[in-house]
Write an enzyme that holds these catalytic residues in place. Structure first.
Site, PDB file in Angstrom:
ATOM      1  N   GLU A  16       0.843  -1.192   0.000  1.00  0.00           N
ATOM      2  CA  GLU A  16       0.000   0.000   0.000  1.00  0.00           C
ATOM      3  C   GLU A  16       0.879   1.244   0.000  1.00  0.00           C
ATOM      4  O   GLU A  16       1.855   1.315   0.748  1.00  0.00           O
ATOM      5  CB  GLU A  16      -0.903   0.007   1.239  1.00  0.00           C
ATOM      6  CG  GLU A  16      -1.846   1.197   1.259  1.00  0.00           C
ATOM      7  CD  GLU A  16      -2.789   1.171   2.447  1.00  0.00           C
ATOM      8  OE1 GLU A  16      -3.646   0.268   2.499  1.00  0.00           O
ATOM      9  OE2 GLU A  16      -2.658   2.051   3.313  1.00  0.00           O
ATOM     10  N   HIS A  77      -8.235   3.086  -3.876  1.00  0.00           N
ATOM     11  CA  HIS A  77      -9.101   3.166  -2.702  1.00  0.00           C
ATOM     12  C   HIS A  77     -10.184   4.212  -2.969  1.00  0.00           C
ATOM     13  O   HIS A  77      -9.926   5.233  -3.609  1.00  0.00           O
ATOM     14  CB  HIS A  77      -8.294   3.591  -1.466  1.00  0.00           C
ATOM     15  CG  HIS A  77      -7.291   2.554  -1.029  1.00  0.00           C
ATOM     16  ND1 HIS A  77      -6.839   2.460   0.266  1.00  0.00           N
ATOM     17  CD2 HIS A  77      -6.658   1.571  -1.707  1.00  0.00           C
ATOM     18  CE1 HIS A  77      -5.966   1.468   0.365  1.00  0.00           C
ATOM     19  NE2 HIS A  77      -5.831   0.915  -0.831  1.00  0.00           N
ATOM     20  N   ARG A 107     -16.006   3.054   3.610  1.00  0.00           N
ATOM     21  CA  ARG A 107     -16.849   4.158   4.090  1.00  0.00           C
ATOM     22  C   ARG A 107     -15.981   5.401   4.276  1.00  0.00           C
ATOM     23  O   ARG A 107     -16.369   6.504   3.940  1.00  0.00           O
ATOM     24  CB  ARG A 107     -17.510   3.779   5.419  1.00  0.00           C
ATOM     25  CG  ARG A 107     -18.462   4.877   5.897  1.00  0.00           C
ATOM     26  CD  ARG A 107     -18.759   4.785   7.356  1.00  0.00           C
ATOM     27  NE  ARG A 107     -17.582   5.066   8.164  1.00  0.00           N
ATOM     28  CZ  ARG A 107     -17.552   5.026   9.477  1.00  0.00           C
ATOM     29  NH1 ARG A 107     -18.628   4.680  10.143  1.00  0.00           N
ATOM     30  NH2 ARG A 107     -16.437   5.306  10.136  1.00  0.00           N
ATOM     31  N   ASP A 109     -13.235   7.491   7.194  1.00  0.00           N
ATOM     32  CA  ASP A 109     -13.386   7.972   8.566  1.00  0.00           C
ATOM     33  C   ASP A 109     -14.290   9.191   8.583  1.00  0.00           C
ATOM     34  O   ASP A 109     -14.252  10.015   7.674  1.00  0.00           O
ATOM     35  CB  ASP A 109     -12.013   8.319   9.157  1.00  0.00           C
ATOM     36  CG  ASP A 109     -11.261   7.053   9.545  1.00  0.00           C
ATOM     37  OD1 ASP A 109     -11.920   6.085   9.994  1.00  0.00           O
ATOM     38  OD2 ASP A 109     -10.038   7.027   9.382  1.00  0.00           O
ATOM     39  N   LYS A 163     -21.387  -6.779   4.374  1.00  0.00           N
ATOM     40  CA  LYS A 163     -20.507  -6.151   3.371  1.00  0.00           C
ATOM     41  C   LYS A 163     -20.072  -7.191   2.318  1.00  0.00           C
ATOM     42  O   LYS A 163     -20.047  -6.885   1.127  1.00  0.00           O
ATOM     43  CB  LYS A 163     -19.300  -5.555   4.099  1.00  0.00           C
ATOM     44  CG  LYS A 163     -18.307  -4.870   3.220  1.00  0.00           C
ATOM     45  CD  LYS A 163     -17.602  -3.728   3.935  1.00  0.00           C
ATOM     46  CE  LYS A 163     -16.441  -4.143   4.801  1.00  0.00           C
ATOM     47  NZ  LYS A 163     -15.722  -2.964   5.355  1.00  0.00           N
ATOM     48  N   GLN A 174      -7.077  -4.539   8.593  1.00  0.00           N
ATOM     49  CA  GLN A 174      -6.383  -3.475   9.310  1.00  0.00           C
ATOM     50  C   GLN A 174      -5.090  -4.065   9.887  1.00  0.00           C
ATOM     51  O   GLN A 174      -5.001  -5.277  10.110  1.00  0.00           O
ATOM     52  CB  GLN A 174      -7.314  -2.992  10.448  1.00  0.00           C
ATOM     53  CG  GLN A 174      -6.796  -1.857  11.278  1.00  0.00           C
ATOM     54  CD  GLN A 174      -6.474  -0.634  10.433  1.00  0.00           C
ATOM     55  OE1 GLN A 174      -5.409  -0.610   9.815  1.00  0.00           O
ATOM     56  NE2 GLN A 174      -7.349   0.340  10.393  1.00  0.00           N
TER      57      GLN A 174
HETATM   58  P1  FAD Z   1     -17.758   0.048   7.099  1.00  0.00           P
HETATM   59  O1  FAD Z   1     -17.548  -1.320   6.583  1.00  0.00           O
HETATM   60  O2  FAD Z   1     -18.933   0.806   6.595  1.00  0.00           O
HETATM   61  O3  FAD Z   1     -17.831  -0.033   8.701  1.00  0.00           O
HETATM   62  C1  FAD Z   1     -17.825   1.144   9.492  1.00  0.00           C
HETATM   63  C2  FAD Z   1     -18.523   0.874  10.824  1.00  0.00           C
HETATM   64  O4  FAD Z   1     -19.925   0.702  10.605  1.00  0.00           O
HETATM   65  C3  FAD Z   1     -18.054  -0.401  11.522  1.00  0.00           C
HETATM   66  O5  FAD Z   1     -18.072  -0.171  12.910  1.00  0.00           O
HETATM   67  C4  FAD Z   1     -19.116  -1.428  11.123  1.00  0.00           C
HETATM   68  O6  FAD Z   1     -19.249  -2.470  12.094  1.00  0.00           O
HETATM   69  C5  FAD Z   1     -20.374  -0.563  11.055  1.00  0.00           C
HETATM   70  N1  FAD Z   1     -21.338  -1.057  10.069  1.00  0.00           N
HETATM   71  C6  FAD Z   1     -21.070  -1.474   8.808  1.00  0.00           C
HETATM   72  N2  FAD Z   1     -22.196  -1.845   8.192  1.00  0.00           N
HETATM   73  C7  FAD Z   1     -23.205  -1.663   9.075  1.00  0.00           C
HETATM   74  C8  FAD Z   1     -24.624  -1.872   9.024  1.00  0.00           C
HETATM   75  N3  FAD Z   1     -25.223  -2.339   7.912  1.00  0.00           N
HETATM   76  N4  FAD Z   1     -25.357  -1.562  10.136  1.00  0.00           N
HETATM   77  C9  FAD Z   1     -24.769  -1.083  11.272  1.00  0.00           C
HETATM   78  N5  FAD Z   1     -23.418  -0.876  11.357  1.00  0.00           N
HETATM   79  C10 FAD Z   1     -22.660  -1.152  10.272  1.00  0.00           C
HETATM   80  N6  FAD Z   1      -9.643   5.405   4.880  1.00  0.00           N
HETATM   81  C11 FAD Z   1      -9.544   6.400   3.967  1.00  0.00           C
HETATM   82  O7  FAD Z   1     -10.105   7.483   4.169  1.00  0.00           O
HETATM   83  N7  FAD Z   1      -8.799   6.233   2.814  1.00  0.00           N
HETATM   84  C12 FAD Z   1      -8.166   5.077   2.517  1.00  0.00           C
HETATM   85  O8  FAD Z   1      -7.522   4.964   1.484  1.00  0.00           O
HETATM   86  C13 FAD Z   1      -8.266   4.004   3.456  1.00  0.00           C
HETATM   87  N8  FAD Z   1      -7.697   2.802   3.206  1.00  0.00           N
HETATM   88  C14 FAD Z   1      -7.884   1.758   4.077  1.00  0.00           C
HETATM   89  C15 FAD Z   1      -7.364   0.502   3.774  1.00  0.00           C
HETATM   90  C16 FAD Z   1      -7.548  -0.583   4.638  1.00  0.00           C
HETATM   91  C17 FAD Z   1      -6.992  -1.928   4.260  1.00  0.00           C
HETATM   92  C18 FAD Z   1      -8.258  -0.405   5.848  1.00  0.00           C
HETATM   93  C19 FAD Z   1      -8.428  -1.550   6.808  1.00  0.00           C
HETATM   94  C20 FAD Z   1      -8.787   0.837   6.179  1.00  0.00           C
HETATM   95  C21 FAD Z   1      -8.617   1.930   5.299  1.00  0.00           C
HETATM   96  N9  FAD Z   1      -9.159   3.192   5.566  1.00  0.00           N
HETATM   97  C22 FAD Z   1      -9.026   4.212   4.659  1.00  0.00           C
HETATM   98  C23 FAD Z   1      -9.836   3.443   6.846  1.00  0.00           C
HETATM   99  C24 FAD Z   1     -11.376   3.260   6.792  1.00  0.00           C
HETATM  100  O9  FAD Z   1     -11.934   4.233   5.934  1.00  0.00           O
HETATM  101  C25 FAD Z   1     -11.901   3.428   8.208  1.00  0.00           C
HETATM  102  O10 FAD Z   1     -11.493   2.374   9.021  1.00  0.00           O
HETATM  103  C26 FAD Z   1     -13.405   3.687   8.340  1.00  0.00           C
HETATM  104  O11 FAD Z   1     -13.658   4.149   9.672  1.00  0.00           O
HETATM  105  C27 FAD Z   1     -14.283   2.473   8.102  1.00  0.00           C
HETATM  106  O12 FAD Z   1     -14.341   2.162   6.788  1.00  0.00           O
HETATM  107  P2  FAD Z   1     -15.016   0.755   6.308  1.00  0.00           P
HETATM  108  O13 FAD Z   1     -15.036   0.768   4.841  1.00  0.00           O
HETATM  109  O14 FAD Z   1     -14.367  -0.380   6.989  1.00  0.00           O
HETATM  110  O15 FAD Z   1     -16.493   0.979   6.902  1.00  0.00           O
END
Ligand code: FAD
Length: 287
Positions: A16, A77, A107, A109, A163, A174
Site C-alpha cells: 500500500e 481506494h 466508508r 473515517d 458487506k 487493518q
Molecule cells: P464500514 O464497513 O462501513 O464499517 C464502518 C462501521 O460501521 C463499523 O463499525 C461497522 O461495524 C459498522 N457497520 C457497517 N455496516 C453496518 C450496518 N449495515 N449496520 C450497522 N453498522 C454497520 N480510509 C480512507 O479514508 N482512505 C483510505 O484509502 C483508506 N484505506 C484503508 C485501507 C484498509 C486496508 C483499511 C483496513 C482501512 C482503510 N481506511 C481508509 C480506513 C477506513 O476508511 C476506516 O477504518 C473507516 O472508519 C471504516 O471504513 P469501512 O469501509 O471499513 O467501513
C-alpha cells in the site's frame, strides 16, 4: 487482472502506498513505485484521503500509472462518506477509462468538521452501488480487533458479512501486531460464512511517533514483545528500523505457515522496507 483471480494461483503479496499531499510532487512516489516493481508485487493499492491527508486528487492518476507505466496491477481506494451517488458514478467512469479494475470500497473515517453526504452510510452501500454500475473487482476492509466504532467484535463480524454479501470479492485487514488476534478473527469470519480471501495487513514499524499516530487511529493492541522493542530502540533509528522489519518478518512467516491467503504490507512509501521483507519471505509465497 482482478485481485480475486490472483488468489487462485498463489499467495498474494501486495503493497500500500499513499499519494503526496496536494502540493507535493509526484516524483518521489513514482520513484517508490519503480523500486517496488523490482519486487514484482501482485498489486499496489493507492490510498485516498487516508489519515486526514489531503491527497485524493492524486489517487486515481497514481493507480493508473502503476498499471500503465509500471505494468503492476493496481487498486484504487475509494471512501464514500463524503461523496454523492453522482460523484461516485463519475469516478467509476474515470476508473473504467483508466483501465482500473480493482476498487477498495470504503466508508472512510468520519470527520467531525465535515457534514457527511447521506448517499452512502456504510461501505456495503457503496459496494452494492458499484456492483450495479460496472464490472469492477471490489475489495473491502476488515478489522481483526473489531472496528473502533463497533460495540463488539461479534457485531462487527455481523456487519462484515453484510458487506461481503453486498458483493465484496476479497478483504484486506487493518494492521495488527498479535497474530493470535488475527487467527481468532479468521475463525469468527468462517463461522459467519465469510468465504472470500482475507489478506492480513502488516505494518513494519520504523518510528515510534508513526505507530503512536496509527494506534490512535485504529486502536490495534501492542504486545509486550513489541513495546519492548519500541522502548529499547526509540532513540536509535537504525536499530528501530531493523527491529521493526524483523518483527514484521516474524509475523509474516508465522502467518504464511498457518496458511493465510496472502500478505498486504503497509509500506508507508518506503521501498527499502518492502525490499527487506520480500528478500526474507519470497520463497514462502508459493500457493
Ligand atoms: P464500514 O464497513 O462501513 O464499517 C464502518 C462501521 O460501521 C463499523 O463499525 C461497522 O461495524 C459498522 N457497520 C457497517 N455496516 C453496518 C450496518 N449495515 N449496520 C450497522 N453498522 C454497520 N480510509 C480512507 O479514508 N482512505 C483510505 O484509502 C483508506 N484505506 C484503508 C485501507 C484498509 C486496508 C483499511 C483496513 C482501512 C482503510 N481506511 C481508509 C480506513 C477506513 O476508511 C476506516 O477504518 C473507516 O472508519 C471504516 O471504513 P469501512 O469501509 O471499513 O467501513
Amino acid at each position: 487482472m482482478k485481485t480475486r483471480d490472483m488468489f487462485k494461483r498463489k499467495k498474494v503479496l501486495s503493497f500500500e502506498i499513499f499519494p503526496p499531499k496536494r502540493t507535493g510532487s509526484l516524483d518521489s512516489i513514482f520513484e517508490t513505485i519503480a523500486e517496488l516493481k523490482d519486487i514484482n508485487p501482485d498489486f499496489i493499492g493507492v490510498t485516498y484521503g487516508a489519515a486526514g491527508s489531503d491527497n485524493k486528487h492524486h489517487t486515481f492518476s497514481i493507480a493508473a500509472n502503476v498499471k500503465k507505466t509500471y505494468g503492476i496491477e493496481s487498486v484504487a481506494h475509494l471512501p464514500c462518506i463524503n461523496l454523492t451517488k453522482e460523484d461516485v458514478l463519475e469516478m467509476l467512469r474515470d476508473l473504467k477509462d483508466e483501465g482500473i479494475e480493482n476498487i477498495l470500497a470504503l466508508r472512510g473515517d468520519i470527520n467531525p468538521d465535515v457534514e457527511p453526504k447521506n448517499d452512502f452510510k456504510y461501505a456495503s452501500d457503496l459496494i452494492s452501488f458499484i456492483k450495479k454500475h460496472g464490472d469492477f473487482n471490489i475489495i473491502g476492509a476488515c478489522y481483526p480487533e473489531g472496528h473502533m466504532e463497533s460495540p463488539s467484535i461479534a457485531e462487527d463480524i455481523k456487519n462484515l458479512k453484510i458487506k461481503v454479501d453486498a458483493g465484496t470479492d476479497h478483504l484486506i485487514s487493518q494492521l495488527f501486531f498479535d497474530n493470535d488476534l488475527f487467527y481468532s478473527f479468521l475463525e469468527r469470519a468462517e463461522l459467519a460464512g465469510i468465504n472470500v480471501p482475507i489478506q492480513p495487513g502488516i505494518m513494519p514499524v520504523i518510528n515510534k511517533r508513526q505507530i503512536e499516530k496509527m494506534i490512535t487511529l485504529c486502536g490495534a493492541s501492542l504486545p509486550k514483545k513489541f513495546l519492548a522493542i519500541m522502548d529499547k530502540y526509540e532513540h536509535n533509528p537504525e536499530a528501530l528500523r531493523d527491529a521493526g522489519i524483523a518483527y514484521a518478518i516474524d509475523q509474516i512467516v508465522d502467518l504464511l505457515a498457518q496458511g493465510v491467503d496472502g500478505i498486504h504490507i503497509y509500506t508507508m512509501n518506503n521501498s527499502y522496507i518492502a525490499y527487506k521483507i520480500y528478500e526474507a519471505i519470497s520463497s514462502l509465497l508459493v500457493a
